[in-house]
Scaffold this active site. Structure first.
Site, PDB file in Angstrom:
ATOM      1  CD  GLU A 124      -8.324   5.894  -0.861  1.00 62.06           C
ATOM      2  OE1 GLU A 124      -7.081   6.070  -1.733  1.00 62.06           O
ATOM      3  OE2 GLU A 124      -8.019   5.357   0.147  1.00 62.06           O
ATOM      4  CG  ASP A 182      -2.099   0.922   1.188  1.00 65.02           C
ATOM      5  OD1 ASP A 182      -1.631   2.153   1.053  1.00 65.02           O
ATOM      6  OD2 ASP A 182      -3.332   0.595   1.433  1.00 65.02           O
ATOM      7  CB  ILE A 183       0.975   4.110  -2.413  1.00 71.33           C
ATOM      8  CG1 ILE A 183       1.972   5.002  -2.913  1.00 71.33           C
ATOM      9  CG2 ILE A 183      -0.407   4.945  -2.019  1.00 71.33           C
ATOM     10  CD1 ILE A 183       2.918   4.242  -3.739  1.00 71.33           C
ATOM     11  CG  HIS A 236      -8.500  -3.022  -2.049  1.00 72.91           C
ATOM     12  ND1 HIS A 236      -9.690  -2.133  -2.763  1.00 72.91           N
ATOM     13  CD2 HIS A 236      -8.366  -2.123  -0.958  1.00 72.91           C
ATOM     14  CE1 HIS A 236      -9.977  -1.111  -2.159  1.00 72.91           C
ATOM     15  NE2 HIS A 236      -9.317  -1.122  -1.032  1.00 72.91           N
ATOM     16  CG  HIS A 269      -6.680  -2.856   3.509  1.00 76.90           C
ATOM     17  ND1 HIS A 269      -6.005  -1.627   3.404  1.00 76.90           N
ATOM     18  CD2 HIS A 269      -7.755  -2.549   3.014  1.00 76.90           C
ATOM     19  CE1 HIS A 269      -6.447  -0.730   2.659  1.00 76.90           C
ATOM     20  NE2 HIS A 269      -7.938  -1.130   2.624  1.00 76.90           N
TER      21      HIS A 269
HETATM   22  P1  5GP Z   1      -9.816   1.621   0.901  1.00 75.11           P
HETATM   23  O1  5GP Z   1     -10.683   1.560  -0.553  1.00 75.11           O
HETATM   24  O2  5GP Z   1     -10.034   0.033   1.238  1.00 75.11           O
HETATM   25  O3  5GP Z   1     -10.238   2.368   1.694  1.00 75.11           O
HETATM   26  O4  5GP Z   1      -8.373   1.980   0.818  1.00 75.11           O
HETATM   27  C1  5GP Z   1      -7.601   1.822  -0.528  1.00 75.11           C
HETATM   28  C2  5GP Z   1      -6.118   1.700  -0.172  1.00 75.11           C
HETATM   29  O5  5GP Z   1      -5.514   1.943  -1.529  1.00 75.11           O
HETATM   30  C3  5GP Z   1      -5.576   3.038   0.570  1.00 75.11           C
HETATM   31  O6  5GP Z   1      -5.016   2.117   1.610  1.00 75.11           O
HETATM   32  C4  5GP Z   1      -4.514   3.635  -0.372  1.00 75.11           C
HETATM   33  O7  5GP Z   1      -3.454   3.810   0.370  1.00 75.11           O
HETATM   34  C5  5GP Z   1      -4.439   2.543  -1.384  1.00 75.11           C
HETATM   35  N1  5GP Z   1      -4.071   3.036  -2.779  1.00 75.11           N
HETATM   36  C6  5GP Z   1      -4.756   3.955  -3.585  1.00 75.11           C
HETATM   37  N2  5GP Z   1      -4.132   4.182  -4.618  1.00 75.11           N
HETATM   38  C7  5GP Z   1      -2.740   3.441  -4.634  1.00 75.11           C
HETATM   39  C8  5GP Z   1      -1.922   3.362  -5.554  1.00 75.11           C
HETATM   40  O8  5GP Z   1      -1.900   4.084  -6.589  1.00 75.11           O
HETATM   41  N3  5GP Z   1      -0.987   2.391  -5.267  1.00 75.11           N
HETATM   42  C9  5GP Z   1      -0.910   1.786  -4.157  1.00 75.11           C
HETATM   43  N4  5GP Z   1       0.240   0.695  -3.967  1.00 75.11           N
HETATM   44  N5  5GP Z   1      -1.725   1.814  -3.311  1.00 75.11           N
HETATM   45  C10 5GP Z   1      -2.930   2.644  -3.332  1.00 75.11           C
END
Ligand code: 5GP
Ligand code: ZN
Length: 132
Positions: free
Chosen positions: A86, A29-30, A91, A93
């Site tokens: 987001e 995760d970035i 995905h 985690h």
């Molecule tokens: P969620 O949708 O579960 O709330 O979180 C999405 C996750 O994707 C976040 O933790 C965010 O940091 C990660 N994320 C978003 N864009 C990118 C990206 O371009 N590269 C990577 N490696 N992670 C990403």
């Protein structure tokens, strides 16, 4: 489709890959909560984790990644979390937890850690453990 994770799969956007098989990809995760915070995604675009056709294999892949994090980063425990609001590509985690990390028992999602590109590269190699 304009999906960041599909672009990671196609290689249009770079990522720190830690695991890959024919159906799934795992990368750091970035915006990590801890060093080694990994996202496991299906290579085919699904909106939600529950939509993934090979649901059992998907969690098995997440389990494999978790074992790598536990062994290769010496994590104390592993948290599996699925949110998905987001980025609209399923995905999981997989978050390694360490003694005295500051995330707490419910995980404070505001506590992202700044990790340099060099360090991310190093963590990626450590998680892989010399394989892949
Ligand atoms: P969620 O949708 O579960 O709330 O979180 C999405 C996750 O994707 C976040 O933790 C965010 O940091 C990660 N994320 C978003 N864009 C990118 C990206 O371009 N590269 C990577 N490696 N992670 C990403
Ligand atoms: Zn996608």
């Amino acid at each position: 489709m304009d999906c960041i994770f599909c672009k990671i799969i196609s290689g249009d956007i770079p990522s720190y890959k830690v695991y890959e098989d024919k159906d799934f990809l795992a990368f750091l995760d970035i915006n990590p909560l801890n060093p080694g915070h990994t996202l496991v995604i299906p290579k085919k675009h699904y909106r939600w984790v529950l939509d993934v056709a090979q649901f059992k294999n998907y969690w098995q892949a997440a389990g494999l990644v978790a074992q790598k994090l536990k062994q290769n980063l010496k994590a104390e425990s592993i948290n599996f979390v699925t949110l998905g609001y987001e980025v609209e590509h399923a995905h999981i985690h997989v978050i390694p937890r360490f003694k005295n990390d500051d995330l707490g028992s419910t995980i404070d999602w505001s506590k992202h850690k700044k990790i340099s590109a060099d360090k991310m590269e190093k963590i990626m190699k450590e998680v892989r453990g010399g394989v892949f």
